[in-house]
Design a protein around this motif. Structure first.
Motif, mmCIF file in Angstrom:
data_model
loop_
_atom_site.group_PDB
_atom_site.id
_atom_site.type_symbol
_atom_site.label_atom_id
_atom_site.label_comp_id
_atom_site.label_asym_id
_atom_site.label_seq_id
_atom_site.Cartn_x
_atom_site.Cartn_y
_atom_site.Cartn_z
ATOM 1 N N SER A 128 62.819 -17.950 26.670
ATOM 2 C CA SER A 128 61.354 -17.922 26.611
ATOM 3 C C SER A 128 60.757 -16.938 27.607
ATOM 4 N N LEU A 129 61.379 -15.780 27.723
ATOM 5 C CA LEU A 129 60.852 -14.713 28.571
ATOM 6 C C LEU A 129 59.903 -13.839 27.764
ATOM 7 N N SER A 130 59.104 -13.050 28.468
ATOM 8 C CA SER A 130 58.289 -12.056 27.775
ATOM 9 C C SER A 130 59.217 -10.974 27.242
ATOM 10 N N TRP A 131 58.743 -10.236 26.265
ATOM 11 C CA TRP A 131 59.586 -9.208 25.651
ATOM 12 C C TRP A 131 59.994 -8.147 26.666
ATOM 13 N N ARG A 132 59.102 -7.789 27.557
ATOM 14 C CA ARG A 132 59.408 -6.750 28.555
ATOM 15 C C ARG A 132 60.516 -7.219 29.491
ATOM 16 N N ARG A 133 60.415 -8.439 30.000
ATOM 17 C CA ARG A 133 61.454 -8.961 30.881
ATOM 18 C C ARG A 133 62.745 -9.215 30.122
ATOM 19 N N ALA A 134 62.626 -9.560 28.840
ATOM 20 C CA ALA A 134 63.816 -9.828 28.028
ATOM 21 C C ALA A 134 64.649 -8.567 27.821
ATOM 22 N N VAL A 135 63.986 -7.403 27.695
ATOM 23 C CA VAL A 135 64.732 -6.143 27.525
ATOM 24 C C VAL A 135 65.599 -5.885 28.758
ATOM 25 N N ALA A 136 65.025 -6.070 29.947
ATOM 26 C CA ALA A 136 65.790 -5.854 31.180
ATOM 27 C C ALA A 136 66.928 -6.869 31.301
ATOM 28 N N THR A 137 66.649 -8.122 30.979
ATOM 29 C CA THR A 137 67.686 -9.151 31.044
ATOM 30 C C THR A 137 68.796 -8.870 30.042
ATOM 31 N N ALA A 138 68.420 -8.456 28.835
ATOM 32 C CA ALA A 138 69.415 -8.158 27.796
ATOM 33 C C ALA A 138 70.294 -6.978 28.199
ATOM 34 N N ALA A 139 69.696 -5.948 28.772
ATOM 35 C CA ALA A 139 70.488 -4.791 29.214
ATOM 36 C C ALA A 139 71.451 -5.200 30.327
ATOM 37 N N ARG A 140 70.973 -6.037 31.241
ATOM 38 C CA ARG A 140 71.827 -6.507 32.339
ATOM 39 C C ARG A 140 72.973 -7.365 31.802
ATOM 40 N N GLU A 141 72.685 -8.273 30.859
ATOM 41 C CA GLU A 141 73.732 -9.128 30.277
ATOM 42 C C GLU A 141 74.744 -8.311 29.484
ATOM 43 N N THR A 142 74.264 -7.294 28.777
ATOM 44 C CA THR A 142 75.166 -6.449 27.989
ATOM 45 C C THR A 142 76.128 -5.694 28.901
ATOM 46 N N ALA A 143 75.604 -5.178 30.012
ATOM 47 C CA ALA A 143 76.467 -4.461 30.953
ATOM 48 C C ALA A 143 77.409 -5.410 31.685
ATOM 49 N N ALA A 144 76.956 -6.632 31.946
ATOM 50 C CA ALA A 144 77.774 -7.583 32.701
ATOM 51 C C ALA A 144 78.905 -8.188 31.863
ATOM 52 N N ALA A 145 78.710 -8.271 30.551
ATOM 53 C CA ALA A 145 79.721 -8.878 29.680
ATOM 54 C C ALA A 145 80.032 -7.941 28.513
ATOM 55 N N PRO A 146 80.822 -6.886 28.768
ATOM 56 C CA PRO A 146 81.102 -5.935 27.690
ATOM 57 C C PRO A 146 81.896 -6.541 26.535
ATOM 58 N N GLY A 147 82.686 -7.565 26.792
ATOM 59 C CA GLY A 147 83.424 -8.225 25.710
ATOM 60 C C GLY A 147 82.474 -8.883 24.718
ATOM 61 N N ASN A 148 81.474 -9.588 25.240
ATOM 62 C CA ASN A 148 80.473 -10.196 24.366
ATOM 63 C C ASN A 148 79.673 -9.135 23.625
ATOM 64 N N ALA A 149 79.395 -8.026 24.309
ATOM 65 C CA ALA A 149 78.668 -6.933 23.660
ATOM 66 C C ALA A 149 79.481 -6.344 22.509
ATOM 67 N N LEU A 150 80.791 -6.219 22.706
ATOM 68 C CA LEU A 150 81.648 -5.713 21.629
ATOM 69 C C LEU A 150 81.700 -6.684 20.457
ATOM 70 N N LEU A 151 81.741 -7.979 20.746
ATOM 71 C CA LEU A 151 81.719 -8.969 19.664
ATOM 72 C C LEU A 151 80.422 -8.892 18.876
ATOM 73 N N LEU A 152 79.299 -8.758 19.575
ATOM 74 C CA LEU A 152 78.016 -8.656 18.896
ATOM 75 C C LEU A 152 77.906 -7.347 18.119
ATOM 76 N N ALA A 153 78.435 -6.271 18.670
ATOM 77 C CA ALA A 153 78.439 -4.995 17.942
ATOM 78 C C ALA A 153 79.307 -5.101 16.695
ATOM 79 N N GLY A 154 80.436 -5.792 16.797
ATOM 80 C CA GLY A 154 81.279 -6.006 15.624
ATOM 81 C C GLY A 154 80.586 -6.832 14.560
ATOM 82 N N ALA A 155 79.854 -7.857 14.983
ATOM 83 C CA ALA A 155 79.104 -8.681 14.031
ATOM 84 C C ALA A 155 78.010 -7.861 13.353
ATOM 85 N N ALA A 156 77.329 -7.022 14.130
ATOM 86 C CA ALA A 156 76.284 -6.170 13.549
ATOM 87 C C ALA A 156 76.893 -5.145 12.590
ATOM 88 N N GLY A 157 78.027 -4.567 12.978
ATOM 89 C CA GLY A 157 78.701 -3.623 12.091
ATOM 90 C C GLY A 157 79.165 -4.280 10.804
#
Length: 188
Positions: A128-157
């Motif tokens: 329940s963050l604002s969209w602006r804060r969510a972008v920063a949080t999402a970028a930080r989470e993506t960089a912190a957990a590259p394995g999860n990012a790869l799984l999500l990229a695979g799901a999107a692909g």
């Protein structure tokens, strides 16, 4: 203790909730600029289902959609603009020398941006963050957990390939993709 029949029915119910959520996301995304809030509402709905908070899916989705649409217009407008810029950049790169290196690099950058965009919708839904804060949080989470990012990229692909192979699946594929975004989200 649950029997095998009960577990099967519960799993089938979760699967049907996932597909119904995909249909609701597709319906709410008819005006293209509402795709991001619709996906965020789908993530919120499936997060509730995943945690066993049961309420009518139809009504909670629309309430979540209205909540996510507030303040998300700028992000929602930025997503189609980013896709258009990617297509233009891809055409420019194809005509340049060194396209064999720049083309794949551009696809990797596009995948990273898509993962951050999907993760942003998930963060808006679950934290329940604002969209602006969510972008920063999402970028930080993506960089912190590259394995999860790869799984999500695979799901999107996989979602893109499924829609490419059978375009009618565009009506349902957002549900499993939202579930993948919620499942690969960081611990909260």
């Amino acid at each position: 203790m649950r029997t095998a029949k009960t577990q099967w029915r519960t799993g089938l119910g979760d699967f049907s909730d996932c597909l119904l959520t995909g249909l609701l996301v597709a319906l709410a995304s008819v005006p293209v600029v509402t795709a991001a809030p619709a996906f965020a509402a789908g993530c919120r709905t499936l997060d509730r289902t995943r945690h066993g908070i049961g309420s009518p899916l139809w009504t909670t989705f629309w309430a979540d959609f209205r909540h996510a649409a507030r303040g998300g217009l700028l992000f929602a407008l930025g997503c189609p603009v980013a896709v258009v810029l990617f297509v233009v950049d891809l055409e420019v790169v194809r005509s340049m020398p060194g396209a064999g290196v720049l083309g794949p690099a551009l696809w990797v950058l596009a995948a990273a941006v898509a993962v951050v965009a999907l993760r942003t919708c998930e963060v808006v839904a679950t934290e329940s963050l604002s969209w602006r804060r969510a972008v920063a949080t999402a970028a930080r989470e993506t960089a912190a957990a590259p394995g999860n990012a790869l799984l999500l990229a695979g799901a999107a692909g996989l979602a893109v390939v499924l829609v490419w192979m059978l375009p009618i699946l565009a009506l349902l594929v957002a549900g499993p993709l939202a579930l993948a975004a919620v499942a690969t989200g960081g611990p909260r």
